[in-house]
Design an enzyme around this catalytic site. Structure first.
Site, PDB file in Angstrom:
ATOM      1  N   LYS A  13       0.757  -1.206  -0.187  1.00 42.26           N
ATOM      2  CA  LYS A  13       0.268   0.261  -0.273  1.00 42.26           C
ATOM      3  C   LYS A  13       0.466   1.250   0.054  1.00 42.26           C
ATOM      4  O   LYS A  13       0.495   2.178  -0.594  1.00 42.26           O
ATOM      5  CB  LYS A  13      -0.818  -0.110   1.342  1.00 42.26           C
ATOM      6  N   ARG A  88      -5.495   3.058  11.703  1.00 48.86           N
ATOM      7  CA  ARG A  88      -5.711   1.487  11.668  1.00 48.86           C
ATOM      8  C   ARG A  88      -6.687   0.766  13.228  1.00 48.86           C
ATOM      9  O   ARG A  88      -6.560   0.067  13.635  1.00 48.86           O
ATOM     10  CB  ARG A  88      -4.026   1.604  12.484  1.00 48.86           C
ATOM     11  N   ARG A 127      11.751  -8.575   1.472  1.00 46.58           N
ATOM     12  CA  ARG A 127      11.956  -7.363   2.551  1.00 46.58           C
ATOM     13  C   ARG A 127      13.070  -6.560   4.300  1.00 46.58           C
ATOM     14  O   ARG A 127      13.647  -6.110   4.029  1.00 46.58           O
ATOM     15  CB  ARG A 127      10.529  -6.323   2.465  1.00 46.58           C
ATOM     16  N   ARG A 133      14.826  -3.657   8.476  1.00 47.44           N
ATOM     17  CA  ARG A 133      13.277  -2.719   9.592  1.00 47.44           C
ATOM     18  C   ARG A 133      13.594  -3.507  10.483  1.00 47.44           C
ATOM     19  O   ARG A 133      12.848  -5.201  10.128  1.00 47.44           O
ATOM     20  CB  ARG A 133      12.063  -2.385   8.310  1.00 47.44           C
ATOM     21  N   ARG A 144       1.773  -8.544  13.891  1.00 45.87           N
ATOM     22  CA  ARG A 144       1.428  -7.461  13.006  1.00 45.87           C
ATOM     23  C   ARG A 144       0.638  -7.849  11.822  1.00 45.87           C
ATOM     24  O   ARG A 144      -0.572  -7.269  11.962  1.00 45.87           O
ATOM     25  CB  ARG A 144       2.716  -6.385  12.220  1.00 45.87           C
TER      26      ARG A 144
END
Ligand code: ADP
Length: 186
Positions: A13, A88, A127, A133, A144
């Site tokens: 997104k 969220r 990723r 990250r 998550r």
């Protein structure tokens, strides 16, 4: 154009929100980017946010609402924006309604990007290798995804009641997906 992008972690997104913002010349507000910048600057917001982010938990609603209030009332958002990663939770969605009402603004659409869970986990693990990250590790990714299902997914129904939701298949070439989104917005 005032848009919200909703979707699980790894759905792409952020990439799509960037493309759509470039197309319409509107501001891209990614709460993930904003929070990671706060962490880099070692601000007090950043220091408290880091603990939540690294655990795969959400940062408290009042922190996010304060950040977004400050951004959305800035002049560069008057012509439109695309929210990526906010709201969220239900309290965030209600807080956003309140902010927009005060600004005399309303949302044009909520773009919900979908990809199946196995593909999401693969993408996020990949990723994590390149992004460095700290929250892209296997266990935290699962956490998550659970948080997303429990706290964020119900927002889709909330916005469906207002007939704002555009559901987009997030599998395919990046430019192809951008086209799909643009086609639902015009
Ligand atoms: P992703 O969509 O891949 O999970 P983001 O970059 O949007 O990643 O967000 C990373 C982390 O930042 C989230 O897991 C969460 O801890 C925090 N965060 C971002 N946006 C919000 C929000 N609106 N409310 C609470 N926490 C948030």
């Amino acid at each position: 154009m005032r848009l919200i992008f909703i979707g699980p972690p790894g759905v792409g997104k952020g990439t799509q929100a960037k493309n759509i913002c470039a197309h319409f010349g509107i501001i891209h507000l990614s709460t993930g980017v904003i929070l990671r910048n706060e962490i880099k600057q070692m601000s007090s917001i950043g220091q408290s946010a880091k603990t939540f982010i690294d655990a795969g938990q959400l940062v408290p609603d009042d922190v996010l609402l304060k950040i977004m209030y400050e951004r959305l009332t800035q002049e560069n958002c008057y012509n439109g924006f695309c929210l990526d990663g906010f709201p969220r939770t239900m309290p965030q969605a209600e807080g956003l309604d309140h902010i927009l009402k005060n600004l005399n603004q309303s949302l044009d659409a909520v773009v919900s990007v979908e990809v199946d869970e196995e593909e999401l986990i693969n993408r996020l693990v990949l990723r994590g290798i390149t992004s460095r990250r700290t929250d892209d590790t296997h266990d935290i990714i699962r956490q998550r995804l659970q948080v997303y299902k429990k706290q964020t997914e119900p927002l889709i129904e909330f916005y469906e009641e207002r007939d704002l939701v555009k559901t987009i298949n997030g599998v395919g070439e990046i430019t192809e997906i951008t086209e799909r989104i643009l086609n639902t917005l015009i």
